[in-house]
Each structure stands twice: as structure tokens, then as C-alpha cells.
Design an enzyme around this catalytic site. Sequence first.
Site, short mmCIF file in Angstrom:
data_model
loop_
_atom_site.label_atom_id
_atom_site.label_comp_id
_atom_site.label_asym_id
_atom_site.label_seq_id
_atom_site.Cartn_x
_atom_site.Cartn_y
_atom_site.Cartn_z
N SER A 1 3.62 4.71 -5.69
CA SER A 1 4.86 4.05 -6.14
C SER A 1 5.09 4.41 -7.60
O SER A 1 4.13 4.70 -8.33
CB SER A 1 4.71 2.53 -6.00
OG SER A 1 5.76 1.86 -6.67
N TYR B 1 -0.11 -5.10 -7.06
CA TYR B 1 0.62 -3.97 -6.48
C TYR B 1 0.49 -2.73 -7.38
O TYR B 1 0.14 -1.65 -6.92
CB TYR B 1 2.09 -4.34 -6.29
CG TYR B 1 2.87 -3.29 -5.53
CD1 TYR B 1 2.76 -3.18 -4.15
CD2 TYR B 1 3.71 -2.41 -6.20
CE1 TYR B 1 3.48 -2.21 -3.46
CE2 TYR B 1 4.42 -1.44 -5.51
CZ TYR B 1 4.30 -1.35 -4.14
OH TYR B 1 5.00 -0.38 -3.45
P1 NAP Z 1 7.96 -1.71 5.21
O1 NAP Z 1 9.33 -1.44 5.73
O2 NAP Z 1 7.53 -3.12 4.98
O3 NAP Z 1 6.91 -0.97 6.17
C1 NAP Z 1 5.54 -1.09 5.99
C2 NAP Z 1 4.88 -1.23 7.35
O4 NAP Z 1 3.44 -1.29 7.12
C3 NAP Z 1 5.28 -2.52 8.05
O5 NAP Z 1 5.48 -2.33 9.43
C4 NAP Z 1 4.05 -3.40 7.78
O6 NAP Z 1 3.87 -4.45 8.71
C5 NAP Z 1 2.94 -2.37 7.90
N1 NAP Z 1 1.68 -2.90 7.38
C6 NAP Z 1 1.48 -3.83 6.42
N2 NAP Z 1 0.17 -4.11 6.30
C7 NAP Z 1 -0.48 -3.33 7.20
C8 NAP Z 1 -1.84 -3.17 7.56
N3 NAP Z 1 -2.80 -3.90 6.99
N4 NAP Z 1 -2.16 -2.27 8.51
C9 NAP Z 1 -1.18 -1.54 9.13
N5 NAP Z 1 0.13 -1.65 8.85
C10 NAP Z 1 0.47 -2.54 7.88
O7 NAP Z 1 7.74 -1.00 3.80
P2 NAP Z 1 8.20 0.42 3.20
O8 NAP Z 1 9.14 0.13 2.11
O9 NAP Z 1 8.53 1.38 4.26
O10 NAP Z 1 6.82 0.85 2.50
C11 NAP Z 1 6.03 1.93 2.90
C12 NAP Z 1 5.15 2.33 1.74
O11 NAP Z 1 6.00 2.72 0.64
C13 NAP Z 1 4.26 1.21 1.20
O12 NAP Z 1 3.00 1.73 0.87
C14 NAP Z 1 4.99 0.76 -0.05
O13 NAP Z 1 4.14 0.14 -0.98
C15 NAP Z 1 5.57 2.05 -0.53
N6 NAP Z 1 6.70 1.93 -1.44
C16 NAP Z 1 7.84 1.30 -1.04
C17 NAP Z 1 8.89 1.19 -1.93
C18 NAP Z 1 10.18 0.49 -1.56
O14 NAP Z 1 10.98 0.20 -2.46
N7 NAP Z 1 10.45 0.22 -0.29
C19 NAP Z 1 8.78 1.73 -3.23
C20 NAP Z 1 7.61 2.38 -3.59
C21 NAP Z 1 6.57 2.47 -2.69
P3 NAP Z 1 4.36 -5.94 8.26
O15 NAP Z 1 5.86 -5.91 8.38
O16 NAP Z 1 3.67 -6.82 9.24
O17 NAP Z 1 3.88 -6.14 6.85
#
Ligand code: NAP
Length: 260
Positions: A143, A156
Site C-alpha cells: 500500500s 496497517y
Molecule cells: P476487499 O475488497 O476487502 O477484499 C479483500 C478480500 O480478502 C475480502 O474478500 C476479505 O474477506 C479477504 N480476506 C480478509 N482476511 C482474510 C484472510 N485472513 N484470509 C483470506 N482472505 C481474507 O479489499 P481490497 O481493497 O480489494 O484489498 C486487497 C488488498 O489491497 C489488501 O491487501 C489491501 O490492504 C490492499 N490495498 C487496498 C487499498 C484500497 O484502497 N482498497 C489500498 C491499498 C492497498 P472479508 O470481506 O471477510 O474481510
Amino acid sequence: MGILDGKVAVITGGASGIGAETARLFAREGAQLVIGDLQAERGRALVEEIGREGGDATFARTDVTRTEDVAALIAAAVDRWGGLDVLFNNAGIHVHQGLLVQNSVEEFDEVLAVNLRGPFLGMQHAIPHMIARGGGSIICTSSTGARVGHMRNAGYCASKAGVLGLVRVAAIEYADQNIRVNAILPGIIATPMGLADPWLHAASPEERMATLARSQPIPRAGLPEDIARVALWLAGDLSAWVTGQEIVADGGYLADSQRG
Ligand code: NAP
């Protein structure tokens, strides 16, 4: 011809947001996929969607904090398709805590377990199979919070900075085995996680997207496909000389002294 024809890929956190969009793109580009996530219903629905569009994917319910789950996820790919070429360590959580001294140790540990132990376990279980295959590509979602501090995000930001250390060590330890290891650093992206950020909470969906569009120099909201395309480039052979790197994909957020 797809960019990932003949490649087997595992995507964690693949049932939602960035992971789901990457699964769709990887499948369209010819990869055979295993999607690992806590969310079984969403994961299975995505597998069906990919199948209807001619792709080849399966789902394994996975908690990336658990060694046995990660071992089973990687084994699912190897057993079904005979090896593993790409691991996208993407599952993550964003727990909104208070200021640092108000953080509970339990929440801090939970964030570290998902965001840092998860990628570590993924690497541990994938690398031996990639060595047997003659190489591979590991991609971790970090991130911009690894580069700049965000208030009330100690766990985080620490976890995402930790991922960069993990990436560099794995990259140099396995470069001679033809395994490349890189990190993507997204800025804020319009996913369930991104849109749940507390500074957007009072807004309607339209207002949230408008706020995201004002959050970086490129004047639109960052979308999951913006990150999926970077993952595709890192997964495929076009990035053959790239390893141990931090690929920032943030619409210019970090470049802007007023914002980054
Ligand atoms: P998201 O839509 O919440 O998708 C993340 C998925 O991972 C969800 O289905 C979540 O399930 C699942 N998950 C959570 N804990 C888990 C575990 N212990 N084992 C297996 N799966 C798990 O989030 P996203 O925005 O796509 O994020 C994806 C990645 O990008 C993350 O690493 C996040 O930190 C990073 N990121 C996101 C952003 C942003 O602005 N969106 C920015 C920078 C980095 P639940 O719904 O049950 O939690």
C-alpha cells in the site's frame, strides 16, 4: 494468445475488490486459477462467472493466517494443474484503530497476522513448487501506506511496510531459481475496503466516488482493474527483469507533496 497462457496462479483475497478483478483478468489472459478467500459464497460465485466466460478457476476457502489453510490452497493448485507459476498475495484487512496508544494489542496482532504473516506463509508454501517448476512470479499487495503514515493506521502501515521487507528478502534469496518477487503499492481504490474508509463514511456512493476522484492528481477514482493490470504485468514474462521492486499505482498520490 493470452499473456498467462499455460500458467497456474493462486490469488488470495480473490473473492472481492482487487483480487476478484485480478482473477477475472488473469482468467481472460489464459491462466488456470485457484481463488483463496474467507468469503466462500462470493468466491464460488466468481468461479462460476469465470467459467461462464470460458475461464478455468476453482475456489478454496482459505484463512491466510493459518498455515494449514495456505498449504491446502497451494496444494489445490498443484494437485489440479501440476504446478504453480504465480502467487498473488493479496488478502488484507484494514482495521480502523484509534491513535497508537489507544490501539489494542489484539487488533494490532490481527492486522499483522493477515497482512504480513499471510504473505509470508504464501511464499513459504509456494516457493518449493515454483523451484520444482523452474521459476515463478510472486506479487504482494502492499500500500502507499507503506511509504507514508496514515493517522490511526499504525498496524496497517506497519504491516504494509513489513511486506516490502519480505519481498526484498524473497527476491534476493530466490532470484537464482528464476523466481521474481515484487510488491504493488496501490493508493486508495474503490473496493469494499477502500469505500469503507472512515473519512468517506458520511457520503453517498456518488459522493464517495467524487471524493476518491479528488484524492490524487489523476482526477478519477482508482479502480480494481488499475491494480489488476499491474498484477498482470508482474505475473507475465513482460516483467522478466523486474524483481524486489515496489510498483506504486496511485494516480500520482505519492508524487504530490500536498497529498502523498
Ligand atoms: P476487499 O475488497 O476487502 O477484499 C479483500 C478480500 O480478502 C475480502 O474478500 C476479505 O474477506 C479477504 N480476506 C480478509 N482476511 C482474510 C484472510 N485472513 N484470509 C483470506 N482472505 C481474507 O479489499 P481490497 O481493497 O480489494 O484489498 C486487497 C488488498 O489491497 C489488501 O491487501 C489491501 O490492504 C490492499 N490495498 C487496498 C487499498 C484500497 O484502497 N482498497 C489500498 C491499498 C492497498 P472479508 O470481506 O471477510 O474481510
